[in-house]
Motif scaffolding. Sequence first.
Motif, mmCIF file in Angstrom:
data_model
loop_
_atom_site.group_PDB
_atom_site.id
_atom_site.type_symbol
_atom_site.label_atom_id
_atom_site.label_comp_id
_atom_site.label_asym_id
_atom_site.label_seq_id
_atom_site.Cartn_x
_atom_site.Cartn_y
_atom_site.Cartn_z
ATOM 1 N N ASN A 72 0.758 -1.237 0.000
ATOM 2 C CA ASN A 72 0.000 0.000 0.000
ATOM 3 C C ASN A 72 0.793 1.295 0.000
ATOM 4 O OD1 ASN A 72 -2.469 1.162 -0.235
ATOM 5 N ND2 ASN A 72 -2.812 1.314 1.974
ATOM 6 N N PHE A 73 2.048 1.222 -0.332
ATOM 7 C CA PHE A 73 2.795 2.467 -0.475
ATOM 8 C C PHE A 73 4.015 2.213 -1.345
ATOM 9 C CE2 PHE A 73 6.457 1.645 2.268
ATOM 10 C CZ PHE A 73 6.002 0.576 3.001
ATOM 11 N N ARG A 76 8.649 6.373 -2.437
ATOM 12 C CA ARG A 76 8.573 7.803 -2.153
ATOM 13 C C ARG A 76 7.853 8.034 -0.821
ATOM 14 N NH1 ARG A 76 4.303 10.348 -3.021
ATOM 15 N NH2 ARG A 76 3.610 8.815 -4.533
ATOM 16 N N GLU A 77 6.769 7.294 -0.649
ATOM 17 C CA GLU A 77 6.008 7.448 0.575
ATOM 18 C C GLU A 77 6.733 6.907 1.794
ATOM 19 O OE1 GLU A 77 2.123 5.825 -0.098
ATOM 20 O OE2 GLU A 77 1.963 6.947 -1.957
ATOM 21 N N GLU A 80 8.381 9.571 3.491
ATOM 22 C CA GLU A 80 7.454 10.529 4.084
ATOM 23 C C GLU A 80 6.735 9.997 5.319
ATOM 24 O OE1 GLU A 80 5.317 11.348 0.585
ATOM 25 O OE2 GLU A 80 6.766 12.815 -0.132
ATOM 26 N N THR A 81 6.384 8.687 5.263
ATOM 27 C CA THR A 81 5.675 8.159 6.423
ATOM 28 C C THR A 81 6.562 8.160 7.659
ATOM 29 O OG1 THR A 81 6.220 5.982 5.584
ATOM 30 C CG2 THR A 81 3.944 6.717 5.297
ATOM 31 N N TYR A 84 6.089 10.688 10.434
ATOM 32 C CA TYR A 84 5.046 10.540 11.446
ATOM 33 C C TYR A 84 5.492 9.735 12.653
ATOM 34 C CZ TYR A 84 1.709 12.566 8.255
ATOM 35 O OH TYR A 84 1.049 13.418 7.439
ATOM 36 N N ASP A 85 6.661 9.168 12.542
ATOM 37 C CA ASP A 85 7.123 8.349 13.681
ATOM 38 C C ASP A 85 7.708 9.200 14.800
ATOM 39 O OD1 ASP A 85 8.204 5.491 11.731
ATOM 40 O OD2 ASP A 85 6.293 5.964 12.687
ATOM 41 N N PRO B 4 3.526 13.328 -7.842
ATOM 42 C CA PRO B 4 2.137 13.774 -7.738
ATOM 43 C C PRO B 4 2.043 15.266 -7.423
ATOM 44 C CG PRO B 4 2.770 12.488 -5.796
ATOM 45 C CD PRO B 4 3.916 12.436 -6.742
ATOM 46 N N GLN B 9 -0.454 14.610 -3.193
ATOM 47 C CA GLN B 9 0.555 14.106 -2.265
ATOM 48 C C GLN B 9 0.051 14.236 -0.830
ATOM 49 O OE1 GLN B 9 4.287 16.093 -2.675
ATOM 50 N NE2 GLN B 9 5.415 14.304 -1.982
ATOM 51 N N THR B 12 -2.311 11.496 -0.021
ATOM 52 C CA THR B 12 -1.630 10.241 0.260
ATOM 53 C C THR B 12 -1.116 10.230 1.690
ATOM 54 O OG1 THR B 12 -0.859 10.388 -1.999
ATOM 55 C CG2 THR B 12 0.068 8.639 -0.654
ATOM 56 N N LEU B 13 -0.551 11.351 2.078
ATOM 57 C CA LEU B 13 0.000 11.446 3.426
ATOM 58 C C LEU B 13 -1.101 11.290 4.472
ATOM 59 C CD1 LEU B 13 2.576 14.342 3.020
ATOM 60 C CD2 LEU B 13 3.067 11.952 3.511
ATOM 61 N N GLU B 14 -2.232 11.920 4.189
ATOM 62 C CA GLU B 14 -3.341 11.811 5.137
ATOM 63 C C GLU B 14 -3.837 10.385 5.253
ATOM 64 O OE1 GLU B 14 -5.970 14.710 3.570
ATOM 65 O OE2 GLU B 14 -4.974 16.364 4.610
ATOM 66 N N LYS B 15 -3.867 9.731 4.096
ATOM 67 C CA LYS B 15 -4.317 8.341 4.076
ATOM 68 C C LYS B 15 -3.375 7.492 4.928
ATOM 69 C CE LYS B 15 -4.198 4.784 0.977
ATOM 70 N NZ LYS B 15 -3.581 4.589 -0.304
ATOM 71 N N ASN B 16 -2.086 7.735 4.726
ATOM 72 C CA ASN B 16 -1.122 6.955 5.492
ATOM 73 C C ASN B 16 -1.177 7.280 6.983
ATOM 74 O OD1 ASN B 16 -0.114 5.341 3.543
ATOM 75 N ND2 ASN B 16 1.589 6.685 3.000
ATOM 76 N N ALA B 17 -1.467 8.530 7.242
ATOM 77 C CA ALA B 17 -1.503 8.935 8.640
ATOM 78 C C ALA B 17 -2.640 8.254 9.388
ATOM 79 C CB ALA B 17 -1.639 10.443 8.732
ATOM 80 N N LEU B 19 -3.526 5.210 8.845
ATOM 81 C CA LEU B 19 -3.160 3.819 9.125
ATOM 82 C C LEU B 19 -2.620 3.741 10.548
ATOM 83 C CD1 LEU B 19 -1.177 2.756 5.941
ATOM 84 C CD2 LEU B 19 -3.326 1.788 6.716
ATOM 85 N N ARG B 24 1.864 0.706 9.814
ATOM 86 C CA ARG B 24 2.935 1.401 9.090
ATOM 87 C C ARG B 24 4.289 0.786 9.415
ATOM 88 N NH1 ARG B 24 3.423 6.657 10.770
ATOM 89 N NH2 ARG B 24 1.679 6.501 12.207
#
Lengths: 85, 209
Positions: A72-73, A76-77, A80-81, A84-85, B4, B9, B12-17, B19, B24
């Motif tokens: 699901n990613f 690039r993501e 970025e994810t 959030y850590d 994107p 973009q 996408t970040l919001e979607k991941n956030a 999760l 993650r």
Amino acid sequence: MDCTKASVLMSAAVDGELSFSEEEHFLSHLSECKECSGEFDDAKKTKMIIKEKIIRFKAPQALIDSIMQLTNFDTRETEETRLYD
Amino acid sequence: MNKPAPTQQKKTLEKNATLSREERKKQLEFQNEAVVHLHSLYNYALHITMNPDDAEDLVQETYLKAYRFFNSFERGTNCKAWLFKILKNNYINRFRKDSKEPGKVDYDLIKDFYHSIKDTRNDTTEADSDYFHSLLHEEVYQALHSLPEEFREVIQLCDIEGFTYEEIANMVDSPIGTVRSRLYRGRKLLRVQLEGYAQKHGFNTDDNQ
Ligand SMILES: [Zn+2]
């Protein structure tokens, strides 16, 4: 050690999978046995040929993409994810 | 892939956030531990199925299962070995049943297959070997594929994929002693095949010791 025993250890010797004492006995047999010594060299060469000459195929991009989607990613993501850590 | 647009973009970040943090974490770990072996798995799948579509299906299925059961992967052990084990089980369940009799080798099929894909997808490095220098990739490929499956399998897992005997024993559900003897006998058979090829190319290995 006789030739039969040496042949049992042959592949493990080629692959560095012998214990210290097995290796000691194996090498001492090789030093006095021309046949086993020749066989050992052949086996090492055979391994090397397979390792170096066999063709290796890369996964097609479509497959890479679909595996990425599985989790699901994409890369690039990934970076970025981490934010959030 | 295009970068994107900023709004996209952000989405996408919001979607991941949304999760869960756990999910993650799992995704990241899966990517670092498992997805990095994708090329090896595909290569192996292609060698055993000899069909690009089947190989893709097999790898796809393997990763789906691996992700679902990723929690059962024993951390600190070799993830590539774990993936190969899953792939092998999938292969047996899915493809092996309707395959031809083991031991029968279809040389024409091997040759055709090899030629159909070798030019498009490969990353073989041209390592200069002192021995069998003139051997062509195709001949080595055919020699390997002429072996009975039980021998070819352990040789591939050991010499190409670099697994330990313990890992291979686990993958093929056999004791280490069996792995040892299959490698021994397989290499002897292979040696005979390669010798023939080497001679055909006028390359005498005995002079080259
Ligand atoms: Zn001997």
